[in-house]
Design a protein around this motif. Structure first.
Motif, PDB file in Angstrom:
ATOM      1  N   GLY A  27     -11.218  55.540 -58.459  1.00 34.97           N
ATOM      2  CA  GLY A  27      -9.955  55.102 -57.882  1.00 34.97           C
ATOM      3  C   GLY A  27     -10.029  54.580 -56.468  1.00 34.97           C
ATOM      4  N   CYS A  28     -11.239  54.307 -55.984  1.00 35.24           N
ATOM      5  CA  CYS A  28     -11.402  53.860 -54.597  1.00 35.24           C
ATOM      6  C   CYS A  28     -11.442  52.335 -54.520  1.00 35.24           C
ATOM      7  CB  CYS A  28     -12.701  54.410 -54.007  1.00 35.24           C
ATOM      8  SG  CYS A  28     -12.777  56.197 -53.927  1.00 35.24           S
ATOM      9  N   GLU A  29     -10.935  51.826 -53.423  1.00 31.70           N
ATOM     10  CA  GLU A  29     -11.133  50.425 -53.053  1.00 31.70           C
ATOM     11  C   GLU A  29     -12.321  50.385 -52.109  1.00 31.70           C
ATOM     12  OE1 GLU A  29      -8.891  46.857 -50.559  1.00 31.70           O
ATOM     13  OE2 GLU A  29      -7.704  48.488 -51.459  1.00 31.70           O
ATOM     14  N   VAL A  30     -13.353  49.634 -52.464  1.00 32.10           N
ATOM     15  CA  VAL A  30     -14.605  49.666 -51.721  1.00 32.10           C
ATOM     16  C   VAL A  30     -14.721  48.446 -50.809  1.00 32.10           C
ATOM     17  CG1 VAL A  30     -17.114  49.786 -51.893  1.00 32.10           C
ATOM     18  CG2 VAL A  30     -15.697  50.897 -53.631  1.00 32.10           C
ATOM     19  N   ASP A  31     -14.929  48.730 -49.535  1.00 28.33           N
ATOM     20  CA  ASP A  31     -15.181  47.691 -48.542  1.00 28.33           C
ATOM     21  C   ASP A  31     -16.644  47.787 -48.130  1.00 28.33           C
ATOM     22  OD1 ASP A  31     -14.955  45.712 -46.618  1.00 28.33           O
ATOM     23  OD2 ASP A  31     -14.215  47.087 -45.079  1.00 28.33           O
ATOM     24  N   PHE A  32     -17.308  46.632 -48.045  1.00 22.56           N
ATOM     25  CA  PHE A  32     -18.728  46.615 -47.691  1.00 22.56           C
ATOM     26  C   PHE A  32     -18.931  45.752 -46.453  1.00 22.56           C
ATOM     27  CE2 PHE A  32     -23.010  44.810 -47.926  1.00 22.56           C
ATOM     28  CZ  PHE A  32     -23.773  45.965 -48.025  1.00 22.56           C
ATOM     29  N   PRO A  33     -18.994  46.357 -45.269  1.00 23.43           N
ATOM     30  CA  PRO A  33     -19.255  45.582 -44.049  1.00 23.43           C
ATOM     31  C   PRO A  33     -20.650  44.953 -44.097  1.00 23.43           C
ATOM     32  CG  PRO A  33     -18.372  47.750 -43.522  1.00 23.43           C
ATOM     33  CD  PRO A  33     -18.740  47.779 -44.968  1.00 23.43           C
ATOM     34  N   ARG A  34     -20.714  43.659 -43.987  1.00 22.83           N
ATOM     35  CA  ARG A  34     -21.985  42.954 -44.161  1.00 22.83           C
ATOM     36  C   ARG A  34     -22.907  43.064 -42.952  1.00 22.83           C
ATOM     37  NH1 ARG A  34     -22.404  39.799 -48.580  1.00 22.83           N
ATOM     38  NH2 ARG A  34     -20.524  39.495 -49.831  1.00 22.83           N
ATOM     39  N   ASP A  35     -22.398  43.472 -41.809  1.00 25.06           N
ATOM     40  CA  ASP A  35     -23.235  43.580 -40.612  1.00 25.06           C
ATOM     41  C   ASP A  35     -23.882  44.943 -40.450  1.00 25.06           C
ATOM     42  OD1 ASP A  35     -22.659  40.970 -39.904  1.00 25.06           O
ATOM     43  OD2 ASP A  35     -20.933  41.536 -38.677  1.00 25.06           O
ATOM     44  N   GLN A  36     -23.779  45.800 -41.456  1.00 24.77           N
ATOM     45  CA  GLN A  36     -24.359  47.138 -41.350  1.00 24.77           C
ATOM     46  C   GLN A  36     -25.878  47.068 -41.338  1.00 24.77           C
ATOM     47  OE1 GLN A  36     -24.260  49.477 -45.259  1.00 24.77           O
ATOM     48  NE2 GLN A  36     -22.533  48.066 -45.505  1.00 24.77           N
ATOM     49  N   THR A  37     -26.483  48.090 -40.724  1.00 28.76           N
ATOM     50  CA  THR A  37     -27.936  48.158 -40.618  1.00 28.76           C
ATOM     51  C   THR A  37     -28.400  49.552 -41.029  1.00 28.76           C
ATOM     52  OG1 THR A  37     -27.759  48.823 -38.304  1.00 28.76           O
ATOM     53  CG2 THR A  37     -28.013  46.471 -38.747  1.00 28.76           C
ATOM     54  N   CYS A  38     -29.651  49.860 -40.737  1.00 23.76           N
ATOM     55  CA  CYS A  38     -30.226  51.177 -40.998  1.00 23.76           C
ATOM     56  C   CYS A  38     -29.470  52.252 -40.225  1.00 23.76           C
ATOM     57  CB  CYS A  38     -31.694  51.152 -40.571  1.00 23.76           C
ATOM     58  SG  CYS A  38     -32.541  52.737 -40.630  1.00 23.76           S
ATOM     59  N   CYS A  39     -29.451  53.465 -40.775  1.00 26.61           N
ATOM     60  CA  CYS A  39     -28.789  54.582 -40.098  1.00 26.61           C
ATOM     61  C   CYS A  39     -29.554  55.032 -38.863  1.00 26.61           C
ATOM     62  CB  CYS A  39     -28.618  55.757 -41.056  1.00 26.61           C
ATOM     63  SG  CYS A  39     -30.178  56.609 -41.470  1.00 26.61           S
ATOM     64  N   GLY A  40     -30.810  54.635 -38.754  1.00 28.52           N
ATOM     65  CA  GLY A  40     -31.600  54.983 -37.585  1.00 28.52           C
ATOM     66  C   GLY A  40     -32.525  56.166 -37.769  1.00 28.52           C
ATOM     67  N   GLN A  41     -32.576  56.719 -38.959  1.00 29.18           N
ATOM     68  CA  GLN A  41     -33.398  57.912 -39.166  1.00 29.18           C
ATOM     69  C   GLN A  41     -34.872  57.705 -38.816  1.00 29.18           C
ATOM     70  OE1 GLN A  41     -34.472  59.277 -43.084  1.00 29.18           O
ATOM     71  NE2 GLN A  41     -33.876  61.365 -42.602  1.00 29.18           N
ATOM     72  N   PRO A  42     -35.493  56.588 -39.193  1.00 28.47           N
ATOM     73  CA  PRO A  42     -36.905  56.412 -38.808  1.00 28.47           C
ATOM     74  C   PRO A  42     -37.104  56.461 -37.295  1.00 28.47           C
ATOM     75  CG  PRO A  42     -36.337  54.874 -40.543  1.00 28.47           C
ATOM     76  CD  PRO A  42     -35.048  55.511 -40.102  1.00 28.47           C
ATOM     77  N   ALA A  43     -36.230  55.823 -36.542  1.00 24.27           N
ATOM     78  CA  ALA A  43     -36.344  55.860 -35.082  1.00 24.27           C
ATOM     79  C   ALA A  43     -36.145  57.276 -34.560  1.00 24.27           C
ATOM     80  CB  ALA A  43     -35.323  54.917 -34.452  1.00 24.27           C
ATOM     81  N   TYR A  44     -35.176  57.985 -35.138  1.00 30.25           N
ATOM     82  CA  TYR A  44     -34.888  59.352 -34.701  1.00 30.25           C
ATOM     83  C   TYR A  44     -36.080  60.270 -34.947  1.00 30.25           C
ATOM     84  CZ  TYR A  44     -32.573  63.924 -34.474  1.00 30.25           C
ATOM     85  OH  TYR A  44     -32.243  65.218 -34.167  1.00 30.25           O
ATOM     86  N   THR A  45     -36.638  60.221 -36.163  1.00 29.18           N
ATOM     87  CA  THR A  45     -37.748  61.117 -36.486  1.00 29.18           C
ATOM     88  C   THR A  45     -39.029  60.718 -35.766  1.00 29.18           C
ATOM     89  OG1 THR A  45     -38.216  59.805 -38.482  1.00 29.18           O
ATOM     90  CG2 THR A  45     -36.814  61.755 -38.732  1.00 29.18           C
ATOM     91  N   ALA A  46     -39.126  59.465 -35.330  1.00 24.79           N
ATOM     92  CA  ALA A  46     -40.290  59.028 -34.559  1.00 24.79           C
ATOM     93  C   ALA A  46     -40.149  59.358 -33.076  1.00 24.79           C
ATOM     94  CB  ALA A  46     -40.497  57.529 -34.739  1.00 24.79           C
ATOM     95  N   GLY A  47     -38.990  59.864 -32.676  1.00 25.54           N
ATOM     96  CA  GLY A  47     -38.773  60.206 -31.276  1.00 25.54           C
ATOM     97  C   GLY A  47     -38.282  59.061 -30.424  1.00 25.54           C
ATOM     98  N   ASP A  48     -37.914  57.951 -31.061  1.00 21.75           N
ATOM     99  CA  ASP A  48     -37.401  56.797 -30.315  1.00 21.75           C
ATOM    100  C   ASP A  48     -35.889  56.930 -30.177  1.00 21.75           C
ATOM    101  OD1 ASP A  48     -36.811  54.372 -29.160  1.00 21.75           O
ATOM    102  OD2 ASP A  48     -37.333  53.165 -30.923  1.00 21.75           O
ATOM    103  N   TRP A  49     -35.435  57.816 -29.314  1.00 23.39           N
ATOM    104  CA  TRP A  49     -34.009  58.057 -29.181  1.00 23.39           C
ATOM    105  C   TRP A  49     -33.250  56.868 -28.610  1.00 23.39           C
ATOM    106  CZ3 TRP A  49     -31.699  63.491 -28.611  1.00 23.39           C
ATOM    107  CH2 TRP A  49     -32.265  64.331 -29.569  1.00 23.39           C
ATOM    108  N   PRO A  50     -33.791  56.108 -27.647  1.00 24.62           N
ATOM    109  CA  PRO A  50     -33.066  54.909 -27.209  1.00 24.62           C
ATOM    110  C   PRO A  50     -32.831  53.921 -28.355  1.00 24.62           C
ATOM    111  CG  PRO A  50     -34.722  55.498 -25.589  1.00 24.62           C
ATOM    112  CD  PRO A  50     -34.973  56.361 -26.778  1.00 24.62           C
ATOM    113  N   GLY A  51     -33.865  53.715 -29.194  1.00 23.17           N
ATOM    114  CA  GLY A  51     -33.701  52.829 -30.343  1.00 23.17           C
ATOM    115  C   GLY A  51     -32.704  53.387 -31.332  1.00 23.17           C
ATOM    116  N   PHE A  52     -32.751  54.702 -31.545  1.00 30.49           N
ATOM    117  CA  PHE A  52     -31.797  55.346 -32.446  1.00 30.49           C
ATOM    118  C   PHE A  52     -30.369  55.167 -31.938  1.00 30.49           C
ATOM    119  CE2 PHE A  52     -29.618  59.452 -33.618  1.00 30.49           C
ATOM    120  CZ  PHE A  52     -29.408  59.130 -34.946  1.00 30.49           C
TER     121      PHE A  52
END
Length: 238
Positions: A27-52
């Motif tokens: 029953g949901c109306e789904v919107d898909f923002p096309r400018d979305q990117t990665c959630c940042g998990q690889p940067a976070y787990t690599a310790g790149d907090w500025p990039g995250f």
């Protein structure tokens, strides 16, 4: 709004399509923002907090508003719900990040806890082994995934052998420590297949990608799919 994740965008577009169909059926109306990117998990787990933080700030802008953000990945949802606020503790835009975190849902939890789905319609004759993924152990996501699977007529959920263990993917961990990661993955594949399931199901394609890759390399069968694909198949959809 749907956050499809970078893995769906790059490798598993069929999972994103199944997620849209499942949400629409609920029953949901789904919107898909096309400018979305990665959630940042690889940067976070690599310790790149500025990039995250750069990635999270972009997502705050892309997913602006007050509607739920649904993610077909417990790992990505956990990154935005828990890791992002931690990384912004001393930042002036913490409130905006916390607001996004507060309306971010993993798909199964959204269906069960957000929408109140208790019984998924349709039917699928299959023995199913569930791999929750590390971010979902002992969380509402695991409870929701089990409830959805158990509610599908014809599905028999079977338990993997032994204790709950990580499959070894861990994002950048599998890149930095491939031999350890591979050994962990092979151990998990063997455990999931001990009960001879027709399907191995997970809320995270990252785990399935790792396990399927190892099984394919070893020439072993590993019939796996994302839980959104199973729910969609139960409805008679491809």
């Amino acid at each position: 709004m749907l956050m499809a994740t970078c893995l769906c965008d790059t490798f598993f577009d069929d999972v994103a399509v199944s997620t849209v169909k499942v949400l629409r059926h609920a029953g949901c109306e789904v919107d898909f923002p096309r400018d979305q990117t990665c959630c940042g998990q690889p940067a976070y787990t690599a310790g790149d907090w500025p990039g995250f933080r750069r990635l999270v700030r972009r997502l705050v802008d892309v997913f602006a508003g007050d509607v739920p953000v649904v993610v077909p990945s417990g790992a990505c949802a956990a990154t935005l719900r828990h890791a992002a606020p931690q990384a912004f503790r001393d930042e002036p835009d913490l409130a905006a990040v916390e607001a996004l975190a507060g309306r971010t849902w993993e798909l199964c939890e959204f269906l069960v806890s957000g929408l109140g789905v208790r019984q998924w319609p349709g039917r699928l004759e299959a023995r199913v082994s569930l791999h929750p993924g590390c971010h979902n152990w002992n969380t509402p996501v695991l409870d929701a995934a089990r409830q959805l699977l158990d509610s599908v007529a014809g599905v028999e959920r079977v338990e993997a052998e032994g204790p709950a263990e990580c499959c070894g993917f861990g994002g950048v961990f599998s890149v930095a420590f491939p031999h350890v990661s591979g050994a962990m993955g092979r151990r998990r594949v063997a455990a999931l297949m001990t009960s001879s399931p027709d399907l191995v199901v997970s809320p995270d394609v990252s785990c399935l990608m790792h396990q399927k890759g190892l099984a394919r390399h070893d020439g072993k069968p590993f019939p796996a799919m994302h839980i959104a694909q199973l729910l969609n198949r139960a409805l008679g959809e491809s």
